[in-house]
Motif scaffolding. Structure first.
Motif, mmCIF file in Angstrom:
data_model
loop_
_atom_site.group_PDB
_atom_site.id
_atom_site.type_symbol
_atom_site.label_atom_id
_atom_site.label_comp_id
_atom_site.label_asym_id
_atom_site.label_seq_id
_atom_site.Cartn_x
_atom_site.Cartn_y
_atom_site.Cartn_z
ATOM 1 N N THR A 21 0.837 -1.202 0.000
ATOM 2 C CA THR A 21 0.000 0.000 0.000
ATOM 3 C C THR A 21 0.873 1.254 0.000
ATOM 4 O O THR A 21 1.800 1.358 0.797
ATOM 5 C CB THR A 21 -0.913 0.007 1.242
ATOM 6 N N PRO A 22 0.603 2.220 -0.880
ATOM 7 C CA PRO A 22 1.394 3.452 -0.924
ATOM 8 C C PRO A 22 1.355 4.244 0.384
ATOM 9 O O PRO A 22 0.376 4.189 1.125
ATOM 10 C CB PRO A 22 0.744 4.250 -2.053
ATOM 11 N N VAL A 23 2.441 4.969 0.637
ATOM 12 C CA VAL A 23 2.593 5.786 1.829
ATOM 13 C C VAL A 23 2.700 7.246 1.384
ATOM 14 O O VAL A 23 3.524 7.576 0.532
ATOM 15 C CB VAL A 23 3.871 5.387 2.608
ATOM 16 N N ALA A 24 1.872 8.118 1.952
ATOM 17 C CA ALA A 24 1.912 9.540 1.593
ATOM 18 C C ALA A 24 3.191 10.182 2.107
ATOM 19 O O ALA A 24 3.691 9.826 3.176
ATOM 20 C CB ALA A 24 0.700 10.257 2.173
ATOM 21 N N ILE A 25 3.728 11.112 1.331
ATOM 22 C CA ILE A 25 4.887 11.898 1.739
ATOM 23 C C ILE A 25 4.376 13.311 2.017
ATOM 24 O O ILE A 25 4.051 14.047 1.090
ATOM 25 C CB ILE A 25 5.964 11.953 0.636
ATOM 26 N N PRO A 26 4.304 13.713 3.272
ATOM 27 C CA PRO A 26 3.792 15.055 3.561
ATOM 28 C C PRO A 26 4.836 16.135 3.254
ATOM 29 O O PRO A 26 6.036 15.880 3.287
ATOM 30 C CB PRO A 26 3.505 14.996 5.063
ATOM 31 N N GLY A 27 4.375 17.321 2.932
ATOM 32 C CA GLY A 27 5.255 18.472 2.807
ATOM 33 C C GLY A 27 6.015 18.601 1.508
ATOM 34 O O GLY A 27 7.059 19.251 1.464
ATOM 35 N N ALA A 28 5.510 18.022 0.433
ATOM 36 C CA ALA A 28 6.193 18.161 -0.857
ATOM 37 C C ALA A 28 6.132 19.615 -1.306
ATOM 38 O O ALA A 28 5.086 20.250 -1.259
ATOM 39 C CB ALA A 28 5.564 17.259 -1.899
ATOM 40 N N VAL A 29 7.261 20.142 -1.742
ATOM 41 C CA VAL A 29 7.358 21.515 -2.190
ATOM 42 C C VAL A 29 7.424 21.575 -3.710
ATOM 43 O O VAL A 29 6.692 22.314 -4.348
ATOM 44 C CB VAL A 29 8.602 22.218 -1.578
ATOM 45 N N SER A 30 8.318 20.773 -4.301
ATOM 46 C CA SER A 30 8.452 20.770 -5.758
ATOM 47 C C SER A 30 9.098 19.480 -6.216
ATOM 48 O O SER A 30 9.776 18.795 -5.450
ATOM 49 C CB SER A 30 9.287 21.966 -6.235
ATOM 50 N N ILE A 31 8.875 19.165 -7.490
ATOM 51 C CA ILE A 31 9.528 18.023 -8.116
ATOM 52 C C ILE A 31 9.869 18.416 -9.544
ATOM 53 O O ILE A 31 9.112 19.118 -10.209
ATOM 54 C CB ILE A 31 8.654 16.746 -8.090
ATOM 55 N N SER A 32 11.029 18.004 -9.989
ATOM 56 C CA SER A 32 11.473 18.261 -11.353
ATOM 57 C C SER A 32 12.241 17.038 -11.828
ATOM 58 O O SER A 32 13.331 16.768 -11.340
ATOM 59 C CB SER A 32 12.377 19.503 -11.388
ATOM 60 N N LEU A 33 11.639 16.277 -12.728
ATOM 61 C CA LEU A 33 12.267 15.073 -13.262
ATOM 62 C C LEU A 33 12.507 15.264 -14.751
ATOM 63 O O LEU A 33 11.567 15.453 -15.513
ATOM 64 C CB LEU A 33 11.381 13.847 -13.022
ATOM 65 N N GLU A 34 13.763 15.234 -15.146
ATOM 66 C CA GLU A 34 14.118 15.429 -16.549
ATOM 67 C C GLU A 34 14.366 14.095 -17.230
ATOM 68 O O GLU A 34 14.973 13.192 -16.644
ATOM 69 C CB GLU A 34 15.362 16.300 -16.654
#
Length: 180
Positions: A21-34
Motif C-alpha cells: 500500500t502506498p505511503v503519503a509523503i507530507p510536505g512536498a514543495v516541488s519536483i522536477s524530473l528530466e
C-alpha cells in the motif's frame, strides 16, 4: 498542490514486481524530473547517401524532489542509509543500500490534476543545512535526487489523461498503477 506518495518495490524469484500500500509523503514543495537518454551519439548512420538509421534511448528520468522535511519513515523505507537504533536515534550507515520504490504524485493546474507513477526509482541522501535565525524566519527544506529507470518490462512511468475513468483517477494513490 503537489501530492506525493511512495511504495517499496519487491521482486520475486520469477522477476515479478509487486508493491504494498502506498505511503503519503507530507510536505512536498516541488519536483522536477528530466528525461534521460536521447539520440545516441553514433547516430544518425548514413548509407546509400541517406540517413539510413537513427536511434534514441529512454534512460528514464532524474531530478530533484524538494520537501519541507524528509520523514524518518521515508529515510528508513527508501534506504537513504539511515536506520533507527534501539534508542530511537537515527544512524546513517554507509553499508546500508538504497531500496527501489515507485514514486507517485499529482500536479495541479488543469481542470483535473495530472497524476503520475514513476517506477524503479531510487534516491540520494539529502544534504544537511541550517542557518542562524535573523530578523525573519525562512523555512529550510530537504532535497533528494530521484532516479527513475525502466522496469524489467520496459515501463518507466504511468500518467493520467483527460479520458481516464473516474474510478481509476480516484483510486490512483490507493495502489501503484500497473498497466492493464
Amino acid at each position: 498542490m503537489l501530492q506525493t506518495t511512495y511504495e517499496m518495490e519487491t521482486t520475486d524469484s520469477a522477476g515479478t514486481v509487486t508493491y504494498a500500500t502506498p505511503v503519503a509523503i507530507p510536505g512536498a514543495v516541488s519536483i522536477s524530473l528530466e528525461a534521460q537518454g536521447g539520440i545516441t551519439p553514433f547516430t544518425p548512420f548514413y548509407a546509400d547517401g541517406i540517413k539510413y538509421y537513427n536511434a534514441d534511448t529512454n534512460a528514464g528520468y532524474e531530478g530533484d524532489l524538494e520537501m519541507a522535511l524528509i520523514t524518518d519513515v521515508f529515510r528508513e523505507d527508501i534506504g537513504l542509509g539511515e536506520t533507527l537504533d534501539t534508542n530511537s536515534v537515527m544512524i546513517e550507515n554507509a553499508d546500508v543500500n538504497g531500496s527501489e520504490f515507485a514514486l507517485g504524485f499529482q500536479i495541479d493546474g488543469d481542470e483535473k490534476g495530472t497524476r503520475f507513477w514513476f517506477y524503479n526509482c531510487n534516491a540520494t541522501r539529502p544534504s544537511t543545512e541550517s542557518s542562524t535565525t535573523e530578523d525573519t524566519k525562512e523555512p529550510t527544506t530537504d532535497t533528494i535526487t530521484v532516479s527513475c529507470a525502466a522496469s524489467t518490462d520496459g515501463t518507466v512511468r504511468a500518467k493520467t489523461t483527460d479520458a481516464v475513468t473516474d474510478a481509476i483517477y480516484d483510486a490512483w494513490f490507493d495502489a501503484v498503477y500497473i498497466a492493464a
